[in-house]
Design an enzyme around this catalytic site. Structure first.
Site, PDB file in Angstrom:
ATOM      1  N   GLY A 100       0.573  -1.338   0.009  1.00 19.04           N
ATOM      2  CA  GLY A 100       0.064   0.061   0.029  1.00 19.04           C
ATOM      3  C   GLY A 100       0.877   1.414   0.049  1.00 19.04           C
ATOM      4  O   GLY A 100       0.266   2.371   0.210  1.00 19.04           O
ATOM      5  N   CYS A 101       2.009   0.959   0.068  1.00 14.69           N
ATOM      6  CA  CYS A 101       2.942   2.431   0.063  1.00 14.69           C
ATOM      7  C   CYS A 101       3.937   2.709  -1.361  1.00 14.69           C
ATOM      8  O   CYS A 101       4.499   1.616  -1.543  1.00 14.69           O
ATOM      9  CB  CYS A 101       3.845   2.213   1.270  1.00 14.69           C
ATOM     10  SG  CYS A 101       4.906   3.524   1.717  1.00 14.69           S
ATOM     11  N   GLY A 102       3.745   3.734  -1.679  1.00 10.89           N
ATOM     12  CA  GLY A 102       4.864   3.984  -2.699  1.00 10.89           C
ATOM     13  C   GLY A 102       5.856   4.991  -2.617  1.00 10.89           C
ATOM     14  O   GLY A 102       6.693   5.431  -3.303  1.00 10.89           O
ATOM     15  N   CYS A 104       7.766   4.951   0.556  1.00 10.53           N
ATOM     16  CA  CYS A 104       8.620   4.550   1.871  1.00 10.53           C
ATOM     17  C   CYS A 104      10.121   4.544   1.741  1.00 10.53           C
ATOM     18  O   CYS A 104      10.355   4.138   0.300  1.00 10.53           O
ATOM     19  CB  CYS A 104       8.209   2.786   2.197  1.00 10.53           C
ATOM     20  SG  CYS A 104       6.500   2.619   2.556  1.00 10.53           S
TER      21      CYS A 104
END
Length: 258
Positions: A100-102, A104
């Site tokens: 879900g994280c782009g 990080c």
């Protein structure tokens, strides 16, 4: 795609499940990021990630991509010339990012909010039927999602040609990176085309679409406020809420014609 037994109403049945594996993006021997991703279209992923994240300006600056499978993960070994390697070292980015994280691992707030590329303004025009066609084509093309119900999709849609390319992945950012890589490897760009997304639109999805040169984003879901601001800065038309049936134009409506 894997198949596992599950319990449903007291019966054991088979179900197709999406694959999710750690994929390390390794540049000249140094790991830049590890993303949880679907193990397909991996060369597209390597090239698209490299351009979308500003590691290279063009895939011609990528020397070679090796795919190394070992254990439960995959390494994408990407080789860069000296100039691009030096630029990458200056970024000081090394991260392990969940699906879900782009963003990080980016140590600099300025890097996370880097100005987007400026997209062309002349070629693309869309009408309401185009929006419906783009959304419908994306939905019909999602074979992996139909089988598993667990992946995102990103597509490239051109007036007169329809949906020319589609990529799927458990991660929405990964799907878009794969689309970018597949498009650039085919010798094309996003000029005169729209990126169509199944997911919400965050700021990095706008940055990546602008890096491809796409003139519009057509999103099934909604954007964040910062994504709208970024789209306006990039000169990129942003249309959202296709799932709700009443599209909302939130940036640069001049490309929409009645």
């Amino acid at each position: 795609m894997g198949r596992q037994a599950v319990i449903d109403g007291g019966l054991t049945i088979g179900r197709d499940l999406a694959e999710e594996v750690p994929v390390a993006l390794v540049y000249n021997g140094a790991t830049q990021a590890v993303m949880m991703a679907t193990p397909a279209d991996l060369e597209d992923f390597a090239c698209g990630f490299s351009v979308a994240e500003g590691i290279v300006d063009d895939i011609s600056q990528i020397g070679e991509v090796e795919i190394a499978r070992h254990g439960r993960g995959i390494e994408l070994r990407i080789w860069l010339p000296a100039a691009q390697e030096a630029r990458l070292a200056a970024r000081r980015r090394a991260a392990a990012g969940p699906v879900g994280c782009g963003l990080c691992g980016i140590e600099s707030i300025e890097q996370a909010l880097r100005p987007p590329a400026q997209v062309p303004t002349a070629a693309l025009r869309l009408n309401r039927a185009d929006l419906a066609d783009a959304a419908g084509a994306l939905q019909r093309g999602q074979a992996l999602h139909d089988a598993t119900g667990a992946v995102h999709a990103a597509g490239l849609w051109r007036p007169g040609s329809g949906l020319v390319r589609l990529r799927e992945d458990v991660g929405r950012h990964n799907a878009l990176d794969k689309l970018i890589g597949g498009t650039l490897r085919a010798g094309e760009s996003g000029a005169g085309a729209a990126v169509v997304l199944t997911s919400r639109v965050s700021v990095d999805m706008v940055q990546k679409s602008a890096a491809l040169g796409a003139e519009a984003i057509i999103a099934i879901s909604a954007p964040t406020a910062l994504a709208v601001e970024m789209a306006r800065t990039a000169g990129l038309t942003l249309v959202s809420n296709l799932k709700g049936g009443r599209p909302r134009v939130l940036a640069h409506p001049f490309r929409l014609v009645t």
